[in-house]
Scaffold this motif. Structure first.
Motif, short mmCIF file in Angstrom:
data_model
loop_
_atom_site.label_atom_id
_atom_site.label_comp_id
_atom_site.label_asym_id
_atom_site.label_seq_id
_atom_site.Cartn_x
_atom_site.Cartn_y
_atom_site.Cartn_z
N LYS A 38 0.83 -1.21 0.00
CA LYS A 38 0.00 0.00 0.00
C LYS A 38 0.86 1.26 0.00
O LYS A 38 0.54 2.25 -0.66
N GLU A 39 1.96 1.22 0.74
CA GLU A 39 2.85 2.38 0.80
C GLU A 39 3.47 2.67 -0.57
O GLU A 39 3.56 3.82 -1.00
N ASN A 42 0.79 4.11 -2.90
CA ASN A 42 0.58 5.54 -2.60
C ASN A 42 1.72 6.37 -3.17
O ASN A 42 1.50 7.48 -3.69
N HIS A 45 1.24 6.76 -6.85
CA HIS A 45 0.24 7.80 -7.12
C HIS A 45 0.88 9.19 -7.11
O HIS A 45 0.55 10.05 -7.94
N LYS A 46 1.78 9.41 -6.16
CA LYS A 46 2.43 10.71 -6.06
C LYS A 46 3.41 10.94 -7.22
O LYS A 46 3.55 12.06 -7.70
N ASN A 49 0.46 10.82 -10.84
CA ASN A 49 -0.95 10.88 -10.43
C ASN A 49 -1.90 10.64 -11.60
O ASN A 49 -3.03 10.18 -11.43
N GLY A 52 -3.05 7.14 -11.76
CA GLY A 52 -3.47 6.58 -10.48
C GLY A 52 -4.68 5.68 -10.57
O GLY A 52 -4.68 4.55 -10.07
N ASP A 56 -4.85 1.52 -10.02
CA ASP A 56 -5.73 0.85 -9.06
C ASP A 56 -6.62 -0.18 -9.77
O ASP A 56 -6.84 -1.29 -9.26
#
Length: 295
Positions: A38-39, A42, A45-46, A49, A52, A56
């Motif tokens: 999950k980290e 995330n 995503h950064k 983006n 993103g 997912d």
């Protein structure tokens, strides 16, 4: 028993092949293990983006494929190493430019859930140590509230912002801990050297206080107050930290002569007496009330 694993990577830049390992799939004995970080997701995503939502969605489709098709087939054919490799290789069909699987790698180890989770944590997870929050010493502010704010509640103005339009030639607003009038002006400003404020901000506060007090004295004189008896206090306790600039600032303040500055420097240990003197003064009123009467 031999095991095989494949790293799942988020490819941010296909040209440079810049990538981030975000997951892993592993086959050992008749079991299939997989996991996504999950980290790392995330972080992906950064980094990008714009992809993103697609990332997912793709992870969801891959997870469904593994859970509802691949696990069943591995259980049937897991003893055939070539078949296991074939299933791992089949995952390459999900490569869409930014999510890719490494070629399967061999491990001469058996895995269960615990061993897989440890393996995943070691090689895939970020394993960032949680940042420890700086411990802020609140003793100073608690003391100010207890020995100054509480005794003088509704006696003088507390936490009062003097507006520049209230005092002639004042070019900025400034917040004092307390200010009142009784034939002369009482004012108190506390500055916590042990707070998290930058040293330049503290210097600026002190410099502005000198300017404010000077103009308060002129204001008192113009309004027939006994400006010679004005009492301005700067409350500062010793710095307890290790930064030399803060120690130096405290030393400079303590070495100055009260006659050279428009305020007296006191510590919190002297503040109860100041608060008592203000409270017991005859006809003490709030500075805001004085301004209102004057207008």
């Amino acid at each position: 028993m031999k095991s095989h694993y494949s790293i799942i990577r988020f490819v941010n830049n296909p040209l440079s092949k810049e990538n981030l390992a975000i997951g892993m799939i592993l086959i050992s004995n008749n079991k299939l293990f997989y996991k996504f970080s999950k980290e790392k997701i995330n972080l992906a995503h950064k980094i990008n983006n714009s992809n993103g939502n697609l990332l997912d969605y793709t992870i969801k489709k891959i997870s469904d494929f593994i859970d509802f098709q691949l696990k069943e087939e591995v259980c049937l054919f897991s003893k055939e190493v070539s078949v296991n490799l074939e299933y791992l290789n089949r995952l390459s069909i999900y490569n869409n430019g930014f999510l890719q699987f490494d070629n399967p790698m061999l491990l001469n180890l058996d895995f269960d859930n615990e061993k897989f989770n440890n393996f995943f944590k070691k090689y895939i997870e970020l394993n960032l140590k949680p940042q420890q929050k700086a411990v802020i010493d609140r003793t100073f502010i608690r003391t100010i509230r207890k020995v100054f704010y509480e005794p003088l509640y509704n006696v003088i103005d507390l936490n009062y912002k003097i507006k520049k339009e209230q005092i002639p030639n004042l070019f900025f607003d400034y917040t004092l801990d307390g200010i009142g009038v009784n034939g002369s002006v009482y004012s108190v400003k506390s500055i916590d050297l042990n707070s998290e404020k930058p040293i330049d901000s503290l210097r600026h506060e002190i410099s502005d206080l000198e300017s404010l007090n000077y103009r308060l004295d002129l204001f008192s004189k113009e309004n027939n107050l006994n400006f010679h008896d004005n009492s301005h206090y700067l409350v500062i306790d010793p710095y307890k930290g290790s930064k030399s600039s803060y120690h130096k600032l405290y030393e400079i303040l303590m070495e100055q002569n009260d006659n050279d500055y428009p305020y007296s420097i006191i510590g919190t240990d002297s503040l109860p007496l100041i608060a008592s003197n203000i409270k017991n003064s005859n006809s003490i009123i709030k500075f805001s009330d004085f301004i209102e009467k004057k207008s």
